[in-house]
Design an enzyme around this catalytic site. Structure first.
Site, short mmCIF file in Angstrom:
data_model
loop_
_atom_site.label_atom_id
_atom_site.label_comp_id
_atom_site.label_asym_id
_atom_site.label_seq_id
_atom_site.Cartn_x
_atom_site.Cartn_y
_atom_site.Cartn_z
CG ASP A 116 -2.07 0.92 1.13
OD1 ASP A 116 -2.33 1.44 0.03
OD2 ASP A 116 -2.73 1.17 2.16
N GLY A 117 0.32 2.32 -0.55
CA GLY A 117 0.99 3.63 -0.45
C GLY A 117 1.59 4.16 -1.75
CG HIS A 156 -0.28 2.41 -9.16
ND1 HIS A 156 -0.42 1.91 -7.88
CD2 HIS A 156 -1.42 3.13 -9.40
CE1 HIS A 156 -1.59 2.31 -7.38
NE2 HIS A 156 -2.20 3.06 -8.28
CB THR A 166 -12.82 -8.25 -5.34
OG1 THR A 166 -12.70 -8.22 -3.91
CG2 THR A 166 -12.47 -9.64 -5.81
CG ASN A 214 -7.57 -2.39 -5.60
OD1 ASN A 214 -6.63 -3.17 -5.46
ND2 ASN A 214 -7.89 -1.50 -4.67
NE ARG A 235 -8.17 -0.05 5.55
CZ ARG A 235 -7.98 1.22 5.91
NH1 ARG A 235 -8.16 1.60 7.15
NH2 ARG A 235 -7.64 2.13 5.02
CG LEU A 236 -5.91 -8.68 7.93
CD1 LEU A 236 -6.60 -9.88 8.55
CD2 LEU A 236 -4.55 -9.10 7.36
C1 FPP Z 1 -1.98 0.28 -3.22
O1 FPP Z 1 -1.49 1.61 -3.23
C2 FPP Z 1 -1.46 -0.42 -4.36
C3 FPP Z 1 -2.21 -1.01 -5.35
C4 FPP Z 1 -3.68 -1.00 -5.38
C5 FPP Z 1 -1.56 -1.66 -6.47
C6 FPP Z 1 -0.40 -2.52 -6.07
C7 FPP Z 1 0.30 -2.90 -7.28
C8 FPP Z 1 1.62 -2.83 -7.46
C9 FPP Z 1 2.58 -2.45 -6.42
C10 FPP Z 1 2.18 -3.26 -8.74
C11 FPP Z 1 2.49 -4.72 -8.65
C12 FPP Z 1 2.88 -5.18 -9.95
C13 FPP Z 1 2.76 -6.45 -10.36
C14 FPP Z 1 3.30 -6.78 -11.67
C15 FPP Z 1 2.13 -7.53 -9.56
P1 FPP Z 1 -2.56 2.79 -3.23
O2 FPP Z 1 -2.79 3.21 -4.62
O3 FPP Z 1 -3.80 2.36 -2.49
O4 FPP Z 1 -1.80 3.89 -2.43
P2 FPP Z 1 -2.46 5.01 -1.50
O5 FPP Z 1 -3.04 4.29 -0.30
O6 FPP Z 1 -1.30 5.85 -1.14
O7 FPP Z 1 -3.49 5.72 -2.31
#
Ligand code: FPP
Length: 237
Positions: free
Chosen positions: A17-18, A34, A63, A65, A191-192
């Site tokens: 996350d993050g 990302h 699911t 996202n 959280r999970l």
């Molecule tokens: C959460 O950060 C991250 C995701 C929803 C995507 C995770 C995916 C990757 C790290 C890429 C992985 C790549 C492969 C090829 C498997 P967020 O967007 O929720 O961050 P935020 O909480 O700061 O908004």
């Protein structure tokens, strides 16, 4: 430098996350976060495999996202494609066996093909098992396991009174694997978020403020060190 006196958890789960906040802090679009997150996925997976972890489960897309803005979802799909292709070489060198968990039918045909091919080329590898959770939701996974058991009761004479906890865990997408010992969440939340709910009954939970693109080898070592200081009682005393 890894501390080789530490016990390395057998199965590690990571909620990455993050990425969005990492980009925002730098005045960049979320999709750039990302991209850096995906680069880190590739790098840290190799490190964790070298460190001796047997199973690594990474939460790449839930699911829930799909509710994100269309442009962000489509940027993520492109990244999955690109980084899966790029990682194939690394993962072959490291003998990492890749498996996808979650409902892949919701992805476009090209990504589904790549997912299938990735699993196929890796199927005989003997190194770390990497479960990539994509369009994964733990409640949906439990519902599927329950449906399967109901069908077995109806069609195969399974006695409902004999259903055990193992019967359920065997029917989850992680069936046959050890439960996660350690679940790491980056980005500071506790959280999970619908990740491995059944499997994590006795997992140690480690949350760090570090945002996913900044989570490097030394951060993993810190998590392992904290894990080594936990007293796991599994409900005992
Ligand atoms: C959460 O950060 C991250 C995701 C929803 C995507 C995770 C995916 C990757 C790290 C890429 C992985 C790549 C492969 C090829 C498997 P967020 O967007 O929720 O961050 P935020 O909480 O700061 O908004």
């Amino acid at each position: 430098m890894p501390d080789n006196s530490l016990i390395v958890p057998t199965h590690v789960g990571i909620i990455m996350d993050g990425n969005g906040r990492w980009a925002k802090k730098r005045g960049l679009p979320r999709s750039v976060g990302h991209t850096y997150g995906a680069q880190n996925f590739r790098k840290i997976t190799r490190y964790i495999s070298k460190r001796g972890v047997k199973v690594l489960t990474l939460y790449a897309f839930s699911t829930e996202n799909w509710k994100r803005p269309k442009e962000e979802v489509s940027a993520l799909m492109k990244l999955f494609h690109q980084y899966l292709v790029d990682s194939l070489t690394d993962f072959r060198e490291d003998d990492i066996k890749v498996v996808f968990i979650g409902d892949r039918t919701a992805f476009g045909p090209e990504l589904v093909k790549l997912i299938d091919e990735t699993e196929e080329v890796a199927k005989d590898r003997k190194g770390m098992l990497l479960n990539i959770a994509m369009n994964y939701g733990s409640r949906a996974e439990i519902v599927e396991a329950v449906k399967e058991l109901c069908h077995e009761v109806r069609d195969e004479g399974l006695d409902p009174d004999k259903i055990t906890e193992k019967d359920i865990s065997d029917r989850l997408s992680t069936g046959g694997l050890p439960d996660p010992d350690l679940i790491i969440r980056t980005g500071g939340e506790f959280r999970l978020s619908n990740f491995l709910l059944y499997q994590s009954a006795y997992s140690e939970f480690y949350s760090t403020e570090t945002l996913w693109p900044d989570f490097h080898e030394e951060d993993f070592e810190k998590a392992v060190s904290v894990f080594n200081h936990r007293n796991r009682r599994f409900g005992g005393v």
